[in-house]
Design a protein around this motif. Structure first.
Motif, PDB file in Angstrom:
ATOM      1  N   ALA A 103       0.827  -1.209   0.000  1.00  0.00           N
ATOM      2  CA  ALA A 103       0.000   0.000   0.000  1.00  0.00           C
ATOM      3  C   ALA A 103       0.861   1.257   0.000  1.00  0.00           C
ATOM      4  O   ALA A 103       0.493   2.277  -0.604  1.00  0.00           O
ATOM      5  CB  ALA A 103      -0.940  -0.013   1.204  1.00  0.00           C
ATOM      6  N   ILE A 104       1.995   1.201   0.667  1.00  0.00           N
ATOM      7  CA  ILE A 104       2.881   2.365   0.675  1.00  0.00           C
ATOM      8  C   ILE A 104       3.565   2.545  -0.681  1.00  0.00           C
ATOM      9  O   ILE A 104       3.735   3.668  -1.174  1.00  0.00           O
ATOM     10  CB  ILE A 104       3.927   2.226   1.801  1.00  0.00           C
ATOM     11  CG1 ILE A 104       3.226   2.272   3.165  1.00  0.00           C
ATOM     12  CG2 ILE A 104       4.983   3.320   1.708  1.00  0.00           C
ATOM     13  CD1 ILE A 104       4.149   1.977   4.332  1.00  0.00           C
ATOM     14  N   GLY A 105       3.926   1.452  -1.314  1.00  0.00           N
ATOM     15  CA  GLY A 105       4.683   1.544  -2.557  1.00  0.00           C
ATOM     16  C   GLY A 105       3.851   1.704  -3.804  1.00  0.00           C
ATOM     17  O   GLY A 105       4.356   2.194  -4.826  1.00  0.00           O
ATOM     18  N   VAL A 106       2.606   1.267  -3.791  1.00  0.00           N
ATOM     19  CA  VAL A 106       1.755   1.323  -4.985  1.00  0.00           C
ATOM     20  C   VAL A 106       0.623   2.306  -4.717  1.00  0.00           C
ATOM     21  O   VAL A 106      -0.173   2.119  -3.786  1.00  0.00           O
ATOM     22  CB  VAL A 106       1.196  -0.076  -5.328  1.00  0.00           C
ATOM     23  CG1 VAL A 106       0.310   0.001  -6.573  1.00  0.00           C
ATOM     24  CG2 VAL A 106       2.337  -1.065  -5.549  1.00  0.00           C
ATOM     25  N   ARG A 107       0.542   3.332  -5.551  1.00  0.00           N
ATOM     26  CA  ARG A 107      -0.442   4.390  -5.329  1.00  0.00           C
ATOM     27  C   ARG A 107      -1.860   3.856  -5.386  1.00  0.00           C
ATOM     28  O   ARG A 107      -2.744   4.310  -4.644  1.00  0.00           O
ATOM     29  CB  ARG A 107      -0.249   5.491  -6.375  1.00  0.00           C
ATOM     30  CG  ARG A 107      -1.206   6.669  -6.211  1.00  0.00           C
ATOM     31  CD  ARG A 107      -0.939   7.740  -7.246  1.00  0.00           C
ATOM     32  NE  ARG A 107       0.439   8.246  -7.115  1.00  0.00           N
ATOM     33  CZ  ARG A 107       0.941   9.155  -7.948  1.00  0.00           C
ATOM     34  NH1 ARG A 107       0.237   9.618  -8.963  1.00  0.00           N
ATOM     35  NH2 ARG A 107       2.188   9.587  -7.768  1.00  0.00           N
ATOM     36  N   THR A 108      -2.113   2.893  -6.244  1.00  0.00           N
ATOM     37  CA  THR A 108      -3.470   2.358  -6.394  1.00  0.00           C
ATOM     38  C   THR A 108      -3.987   1.759  -5.088  1.00  0.00           C
ATOM     39  O   THR A 108      -5.191   1.787  -4.817  1.00  0.00           O
ATOM     40  CB  THR A 108      -3.492   1.301  -7.508  1.00  0.00           C
ATOM     41  OG1 THR A 108      -2.923   1.862  -8.694  1.00  0.00           O
ATOM     42  CG2 THR A 108      -4.905   0.831  -7.783  1.00  0.00           C
TER      43      THR A 108
END
Length: 701
Positions: free
Chosen positions: A203-208
């Motif tokens: 969740a932190i690394g992928v904006r979606t």
């Protein structure tokens, strides 16, 4: 003139028929059928073997919320979610079958609900196959009606990853994600953290996926609140609770436990220490294929991603359905993180530890099966072949399940039998049980449990002895394998029929038990069948000396006057064997030493019953009296004990060493022309029988 005109019907085109509306075909409820089948297997193959008693861990979890029994010691690594889950049932009834059936229904419903989350992400048939692969495992089936946390972590992990993948597009999914993570963390707090970790990183690394961040933080914190509060209330803080948990687990650190996990695939349900060989390796094909199938899933997902890129630049034809990479990789990553602590950080194993990983891996593996069928030249033939393979896999799991369920029945049945034996000895609440397997046996007897050492150490020795002085207490030790601790050397041992344990009772309590038994035997009501099957109680020589010091001193003096005495043992055919023997009194015990592989030693190894007669001395009279000691001989093989005996006594080596557990001491003497027999048995006063010249006995005591 011939009419050559064709009929109008033959020339005009046919009228267009009205188009029939396409009928909607409702898909088969495969997932629901899998859940029903899962419940049926539990009802027919598991509950008949587990419906009469609870296992060790189950008794700990249930006792926390059972109003009828004292709570067992709740160690630092445990979490209370499972106790809260069964609290309404336990509060309403003490029926173990009812508890099992309700857990069966709950686990089948939870299985359906967790995999149902994925039907918005994957084809329903693929989801149903994944549920079948997971629910068909023997460890999943035997865990369904069990009061254990691992299955609920597995089901929650499936639901949590599904809701996480749906969170970017569905607002409600974020609430469900928070609720599921809170439940998983409440049930087993460390597993909740390991499950949340890769989701939080994603969740932190992928904006979606960032809309899921509040749920990923709030859900686990809510679930861990009770665990954190208890850490400060009972253990001195989170860090101290983790340190204590590490000690209980044998020292958390780098432990490569993959071998232990492989050896326990087909049972036992807990492998600690894990020194058992792998039983029935031919039934482990599925487990050994899991890493290979997982790599194939990742390879297929990467190929699909490359194909999708080629389609976007116009270099290929679009496929009918291309699975997204996260649908394959994310369950695998979460499965790996959940398996990590059990494969690398603890030194023992249990098949249930890896259930969450099995549940998550079932999803991409089911997708691999459907992909293979679609890509085959003959899909129908490959589908049939794979169906046969899956059927054989399920059949192998049923074989293991049947064997393991019977083992569980045997183990928990001994717990129940031992508890009934303690009740016949007079243990009624409030009462206390300590020693080997004290926690489950105490629960079934309605008693408290306490330990002064080991992973479940919950009291000190002075506290234990103070409690033993004011309430019925029993120390459980495996028969013939363990010497009683120093504080219980004078306690009286009662074999618990149908089990491998002796129950050691304090002397005063043993006398009360024997007095109650005597009153029952002499009253108008005969003893119950349970009482009739009781064998004679035993105690050490120190126990005899504490109960009757003068009698014990006299008997020891009689044996000490001469070097050789007479030992009676039983041959293999049941006839008696009489041989000479030397006896030794040392450290409050009566020891019997014998030459290696002597007949009497082999007799005692086969049947421990014995009698040893003190040397009557020269002459024809019984002026010095005659002493006979009877009991059971326990072979001692502990190297330290044998070495200490050899250093003190210096017998010819090698030798067999037996420790005597006394059931009876008899003194026969002539006093004023009368034959006098004094008989002592553990828990009873000395009985004196006098025979005069008229040969009529008079009983005293």
């Amino acid at each position: 003139m011939e009419n050559t005109a064709a009929p109008a019907a033959a020339v005009l085109p046919p009228r267009p028929q009205p188009r029939q509306p396409r009928r909607y075909r409702r898909p088969a409820p495969w997932l629901g059928l899998v859940a029903i089948g899962y419940a049926v297997v539990q009802l027919t193959m598991v509950i008949p073997h587990t419906g009469h008693a609870l296992g060790w861990d189950e008794s700990v979890y249930v006792s926390q919320v059972d109003p009828r029994t004292p709570p067992a010691y709740f160690s630092a690594p445990r979490s209370r979610g499972v106790s809260l889950l069964v609290a309404p049932v336990v509060a309403a009834t003490d029926s173990i079958p009812a508890l099992r059936i309700l857990l069966m229904l709950a686990s089948a419903g939870a299985l359906y609900g967790a995999f149902r989350v994925w039907t918005r992400l994957l084809p329903p048939a693929q989801v149903a196959l994944a549920a079948l692969l997971f629910s068909g495992l023997w460890i999943t089936q035997i865990s369904g009606p069990a009061v254990m946390p691992n299955l609920w972590v597995a089901i929650g992990a499936v639901a949590a990853v599904g809701w996480f993948l749906r969170a970017p597009h569905e607002t409600n999914a974020r609430w469900w994600l928070a609720a599921v993570l809170a439940g998983v963390t409440l049930v087993r707090t460390p597993d909740g953290g390991w499950l949340t970790l890769p989701l939080l990183i994603g969740a932190i690394g992928v904006r979606t996926w960032r809309p899921a961040l509040p749920a990923l933080i709030g859900g686990p914190l809510l679930g861990a609140a009770q665990w954190i509060g208890e850490a400060y209330d009972r253990f001195g803080g989170i860090g101290e609770r983790l340190n204590i948990s590490s000690d209980v687990e044998g020292g958390m650190g780098l432990h490569f436990s993959v071998g232990a996990a492989l050896r326990s695939l087909n049972g036992p349900q807990l492998c600690r220490p894990c020194e058992v060989p792998l039983r029935h390796p031919e039934l482990t094909v599925w487990w050994l294929a899991l890493p290979v199938l997982t790599l194939l899933c990742v390879h297929a997902a990467l190929r699909d991603r490359q194909e999708a890129r080629r389609v976007r630049v116009g270099l290929g034809r679009p496929a009918a359905r291309l699975p997204a990479l996260p649908l394959t990789v994310l369950p695998i990553v979460c499965a790996a993180t959940l398996a990590l602590p059990y494969l690398l950080l603890i030194g023992y194993s249990a098949p249930r530890f890896l259930m969450p990983s099995y549940a998550l891996l079932a999803l991409p593996i089911a997708g691999l099966v459907f992909r293979a069928v679609r890509a085959a030249r003959s899909p129908q033939h490959l589908a049939v072949a794979l169906g046969v393979v899956i059927t054989l896999h399920l059949a192998s799991q049923f074989v293991i399940l049947n064997h393991t369920a019977k083992q569980s029945d045997n183990t928990t049945g001994r717990y129940r039998t031992a508890a009934q034996g303690l009740q016949r000895l007079g243990l009624r609440p409030p009462c206390l049980v300590t020693g080997d397997r004290a926690l489950p046996i105490a629960y079934h007897a309605g008693c408290s449990s306490a330990q002064t050492s080991g992973n479940n150490r919950s009291t000190t020795l002075p506290t234990l002895l103070r409690r033993a002085a004011r309430e019925p207490t029993a120390l459980l030790l495996r028969r013939g394998q363990t010497r009683p601790p120093s504080y219980a050397r004078t306690w009286v041992a009662y074999p618990l029929p149908g089990t491998e344990w002796n129950a050691y009772l304090p002397p005063d309590q043993a006398r009360e038990s024997e007095a109650a038994k005597s009153r029952q035997e002499t009253s108008g009501n005969g003893p119950s069948m349970g009482a009739m099957t009781m064998t004679y109680p035993t105690t050490s020589w120190a126990g005899f000396a504490a109960a009757e010091p003068a009698f014990a001193d006299y008997a020891q003096d009689r044996f000490g006057r001469y070097r050789h005495h007479v030992l009676a043992t039983l041959r293999q055919d049941g006839s008696p064997r009489v041989t000479p023997l030397e006896v030794t009194f040392l450290s409050g015990e009566l020891w019997l030493g014998m030459m290696p592989d002597s007949r009497k030693a082999l007799d005692l190894r086969r049947d421990p019953r014995f009698s040893v007669q003190a040397n009557p001395g020269p002459g024809e009279g019984l002026t010095e009296g005659d002493v006979r000691v009877s009991g059971r001989a326990v072979e001692v093989t502990d190297p330290e004990t044998v070495a200490r005996f050899a250093e003190e006594v210096r017998p010819p080596e090698p030798f067999h060493l037996y420790r005597a557990e006394l059931t009876e001491v008899v003194h026969t003497a002539l006093e004023n022309g009368q034959m006098v027999l004094r008989t002592w048995r553990p828990g009873r006063p000395v009985q004196v029988v006098r025979r005069g010249t008229d040969d009529s006995p008079r009983v005293e005591g």
